[in-house]
Scaffold this active site. Structure first.
Site: not given
Ligand code: MRU
Length: 346
Positions: A46-48, A89, A196, A237, A247-248
Site C-alpha cells: 500500500r502507499g501510492a 484501488r 498505518q 495519493d 491523502n489518508k
Molecule cells: O491506504 P494507504 O495505506 O495506501 O494510504 C497511503 C497514504 O495515504 C499515503 O500517505 C500516500 O499514499 C503517500 S505514500 C508515499
C-alpha cells in the site's frame, strides 16, 4: 534500509506483507498478476508509489504468462491485465500512471517479437522500482531544508519506505534531515482505521533509530496547541492542478489544525502523484473500504453488530492549507496552479 518493500527477483515479485507488520516481517512471493492485484486490493502492499511499482511488476508477470498466436491477441490480453490492475484501488494516481507507462512501452514495440516485448515490460517494471528509490532521495534532499534543527515533525499515515520502493516521501524528508545530522523527532498519528501510523511508521522509524512518539489521531490538536509540534509533513495519493491534495483520511483535519496553530504543513510527493487533468480536489475519486476495518480491531468487534458505518480511505486537503509541496524537482509554494504546471514542464 533494513527491509525491502517490493522487488523483482528470479522472475517473481517479492513483497513484505504489510498486513502482518509489526508482529512479523514476512516476505511473500507472487508469480501471477491476479495475486499481485489481490495484494494491492488487500493492502499487502500500500502507499501510492508502492502500488504503482506493484502494478508495473504485476503487468510484467501477466505479460510473461500470456499465450498468444498473434500480436492482436497478445495486446488484447495485455489490455485486460491492465484493466484488472486499474480496478484495484481508485485514489492513488501513481497506480494509473504506472499502468499507462507499461502500456506505452508495449505499444512502442508493437511490431516486435512477443518475447522481446515481454522482456521490455519486465525491464520497465524494474526501472519504475529503481527510479522511485532515486526520486524519494531527491524529495528527501529538497525537503530536508525545510526541517529545522531540533524540530518535532508530525506525520499522518505511512509515507515511508513501506509506501514507496524504499526511503519514502514524507519519511524520506525526515530521513534526509536525520542523515544530515539534524536532531529530528517524529510524532506519528496512529491513523485509524487501518493504523498505518502505529503499525508501519512507528516500526520503520524505530528500526532506524529516529525518535518516534505514537499518538492517537485525536491527540494531534492537543500537542499542536501546546507548541510541541514544529512542522507537519505528509504524503499524497493524488494532487490536483490547483494543489488540492488527497491523502489518508484524517489529513484534512491535521491541516486545518495546523493552520489554526500557525504550524507549517508540507506535502511530500513525486511528480507521478500529480494529476493535472483534474482542476481541483473535488474531482478526485475517494475509495470507500469495507466497514469491518472500522467495526473490528485485530478480528475483534469493537462496535455493536449491524451498526451503520462509513469508511472513506482518503480525504482532500484544500491547497490553501498547504505551506509547500515537496517534489523531486524542488519545493513548490504559493500559486500551485502555475507552479505545478511549470514543474512538470521542467
Ligand atoms: O491506504 P494507504 O495505506 O495506501 O494510504 C497511503 C497514504 O495515504 C499515503 O500517505 C500516500 O499514499 C503517500 S505514500 C508515499
Amino acid at each position: 534500509m533494513s527491509f525491502r518493500t517490493i522487488e523483482w527477483r528470479d522472475n517473481k515479485v517479492i513483497m513484505i506483507d504489510q498486513t502482518r507488520l509489526p508482529r512479523e516481517e514476512v516476505y511473500v512471493e507472487y508469480t501471477d498478476f491476479k495475486s499481485v492485484a489481490e495484494a494491492i486490493r488487500g493492502m499487502v502492499v500500500r502507499g501510492a508509489p508502492a502500488i504503482g511499482v506493484a502494478a508495473a511488476m504485476g503487468i510484467a508477470l501477466g505479460a510473461r504468462d500470456i499465450i498468444a498466436d498473434t500480436q492482436e491477441s497478445f495486446f488484447q490480453q495485455l489490455s485486460n491485465i491492465c484493466d484488472v490492475m486499474a480496478k484495484t484501488r481508485p485514489t492513488a494516481v501513481n497506480l494509473f500512471w504506472a499502468i499507462e507507462r507499461m502500456k506505452r512501452v508495449a505499444e512502442g514495440y508493437r511490431d516486435r517479437d512477443l518475447n522481446f516485448i515481454r522482456e521490455m515490460l519486465k525491464a520497465e517494471a524494474i526501472r519504475v522500482e529503481e527510479e522511485d528509490q532515486q526520486i524519494c532521495r531527491s524529495i528527501g534532499r529538497h525537503g530536508a531544508a525545510v526541517i529545522k534543527e531540533g524540530a518535532t515533525v508530525l506525520t499522518h499515515c505511512n509515507a515511508g519506505g513501506l509506501a514507496t520502493a524504499g526511503y519514502g516521501t514524507a519519511l524520506g524528508v525526515i530521513r534526509a534531515a536525520h542523515e544530515a545530522g539534524k536532531n529530528v523527532k517524529v510524532f506519528a498519528d496512529e491513523t485509524r482505521p487501518w493504523l498505518q501510523g502505529a503499525r508501519l511508521t512507528a516500526w520503520e522509524l524505530m528500526k532506524e533509530g529516529i525518535p518516534v512518539t505514537l499518538i492517537s489521531d485525536n491527540m494531534a490538536g492537543f500537542f499542536m496547541k501546546k507548541g510541541e509540534i514544529d512542522c507537519i509533513v505528509v504524503g499524497a495519493d493524488r494532487i490536483a492542478a490547483n494543489g488540492d491534495t488527497a491523502n489518508k483520511i484524517g489529513t484534512y483535519s491535521v491541516a486545518v489544525l495546523a493552520k489554526e496553530n500557525r504550524i507549517p504543513f508540507y506535502v511530500a510527493a513525486p511528480i507521478s502523484t500529480l494529476d493535472l487533468t483534474l482542476a481541483s480536489g473535488d474531482d478526485i475519486p475517494i475509495e470507500e473500504r469495507h466497514s469491518r476495518e472500522v467495526t473490528h480491531l485485530n478480528g475483534f468487534p469493537i462496535a455493536p453488530e449491524g451498526v451503520m458505518v462509513r469508511n472513506p480511505a482518503f480525504d482532500v486537503t484544500p491547497a490553501r492549507y498547504i505551506t509547500g509541496i515537496i517534489t523531486e524537482k524542488g519545493v513548490v509554494r504559493g500559486d500551485y496552479e502555475r507552479e505545478l504546471k511549470a514543474l512538470v514542464g521542467k
